[in-house]
Design a protein around this motif. Sequence first.
Motif, PDB file in Angstrom:
ATOM      1  N   TYR A 144      28.610  24.820 141.553  1.00  0.00           N
ATOM      2  CA  TYR A 144      29.544  25.509 140.659  1.00  0.00           C
ATOM      3  C   TYR A 144      29.127  26.977 140.575  1.00  0.00           C
ATOM      4  CZ  TYR A 144      30.099  20.628 139.162  1.00  0.00           C
ATOM      5  OH  TYR A 144      30.275  19.262 139.123  1.00  0.00           O
ATOM      6  N   VAL A 145      30.053  27.886 140.849  1.00  0.00           N
ATOM      7  CA  VAL A 145      29.763  29.316 140.792  1.00  0.00           C
ATOM      8  C   VAL A 145      30.627  29.944 139.697  1.00  0.00           C
ATOM      9  CG1 VAL A 145      29.683  31.494 142.052  1.00  0.00           C
ATOM     10  CG2 VAL A 145      29.289  29.335 143.273  1.00  0.00           C
ATOM     11  N   VAL A 146      29.991  30.653 138.780  1.00  0.00           N
ATOM     12  CA  VAL A 146      30.698  31.332 137.686  1.00  0.00           C
ATOM     13  C   VAL A 146      30.478  32.831 137.841  1.00  0.00           C
ATOM     14  CG1 VAL A 146      30.972  31.550 135.191  1.00  0.00           C
ATOM     15  CG2 VAL A 146      30.280  29.347 136.179  1.00  0.00           C
TER      16      VAL A 146
ATOM     17  N   ALA B 273      28.928  28.358 131.983  1.00  0.00           N
ATOM     18  CA  ALA B 273      27.845  27.694 132.717  1.00  0.00           C
ATOM     19  C   ALA B 273      27.227  26.580 131.876  1.00  0.00           C
ATOM     20  CB  ALA B 273      26.780  28.717 133.110  1.00  0.00           C
ATOM     21  N   LYS B 274      27.067  26.839 130.592  1.00  0.00           N
ATOM     22  CA  LYS B 274      26.496  25.846 129.670  1.00  0.00           C
ATOM     23  C   LYS B 274      27.414  24.626 129.568  1.00  0.00           C
ATOM     24  CE  LYS B 274      24.319  25.936 125.047  1.00  0.00           C
ATOM     25  NZ  LYS B 274      25.105  24.986 124.243  1.00  0.00           N
ATOM     26  N   GLU B 275      28.714  24.853 129.529  1.00  0.00           N
ATOM     27  CA  GLU B 275      29.673  23.757 129.460  1.00  0.00           C
ATOM     28  C   GLU B 275      29.652  22.929 130.749  1.00  0.00           C
ATOM     29  OE1 GLU B 275      32.778  21.301 127.937  1.00  0.00           O
ATOM     30  OE2 GLU B 275      31.310  22.642 127.006  1.00  0.00           O
ATOM     31  N   ILE B 276      29.537  23.594 131.885  1.00  0.00           N
ATOM     32  CA  ILE B 276      29.447  22.873 133.152  1.00  0.00           C
ATOM     33  C   ILE B 276      28.237  21.944 133.147  1.00  0.00           C
ATOM     34  CG2 ILE B 276      28.961  23.161 135.625  1.00  0.00           C
ATOM     35  CD1 ILE B 276      30.680  25.718 135.500  1.00  0.00           C
ATOM     36  N   GLN B 277      27.092  22.458 132.693  1.00  0.00           N
ATOM     37  CA  GLN B 277      25.902  21.615 132.655  1.00  0.00           C
ATOM     38  C   GLN B 277      26.096  20.429 131.720  1.00  0.00           C
ATOM     39  OE1 GLN B 277      22.116  23.184 131.048  1.00  0.00           O
ATOM     40  NE2 GLN B 277      21.132  22.096 132.745  1.00  0.00           N
ATOM     41  N   LYS B 278      26.682  20.663 130.573  1.00  0.00           N
ATOM     42  CA  LYS B 278      26.924  19.580 129.619  1.00  0.00           C
ATOM     43  C   LYS B 278      27.730  18.465 130.259  1.00  0.00           C
ATOM     44  CE  LYS B 278      29.509  18.521 125.411  1.00  0.00           C
ATOM     45  NZ  LYS B 278      30.458  19.042 124.390  1.00  0.00           N
TER      46      LYS B 278
END
Length: 278
Positions: free
Chosen positions: A80-82, A127-132
């Motif tokens: 995932y790239v942000v 990015a934090k939401e993707i990890q969650k």
Amino acid sequence: MSYCIIGDSCTDLPESMKKDPHFRLVPLTLLVEDETIIDDDTFDQSSFLKKIAECKECPHTACPSPEQFMQHFDEADDIYVVTLSSKLSGSYNSAVLAKNLYLEEHPGKHIEIIDSCSASVGQTLIAKEIQKQAEEGKSFSEVVTCARSFRAAMGTNFVLESLEMLRKNGRLSNLTATICNVLNIKPVMVGNSIGEIEKLDQARGMKKALEKMADYVASHAVNPASKTLAISHCNNYKRALFFRDLVLARQKFADVMIVDTAGVSSFYACDGGIIVAY
């Protein structure tokens, strides 16, 4: 499935995320007169702000090359790239090119490039939401869908001490910047739904501008009780705490994150700037 979340260096991460092996940052380059500064762990904010203040020519930034993104694509199954808003930088386009080049030789690889339509801690929250979502075991496509929904509901605002850098880089007219600086007018700015910068309001003096921004955050945050209030500051932690308290007096959030700006965010925020995402 293993995962890796890649951000460009405008993503202002707290120390806990910097130490997390799931995150990688790809540096932009800061060009100040004849000096090239890499926005990585070697970035010296105090020295940089001094150079910017003394710079007679217009400083610039340069986005990462596709190769810089591609070097991380082998590190996990799901990538995932942000990136910084595509309206502010070529970083997004470079990441998309990296994906296309990589997929020519690795068809079927899971790679998603997400235009944050934001900057700084806005990128951090995505990015934090993707990890969650990844840690909850969702599939690649489900994580992408959740990240895009989160982005659509997220807000980004900022108040800057000086508008000179935005003026020099063509984001504001000379007249607007001059009037604001002379009269000590601080515009309250927003990143709109497509990642462009717009003015919301203005006030004379930083304190009143921060109060107006806190009012806006409190009234526009979507489901704040389940969200993180993320604040980045350029060399003014005391101001960040002041703004945090203004917001929390108006609205409750599940968590608060405060970080200092790295190179690209420092470039645009300038000394004393405050950026908030929620």
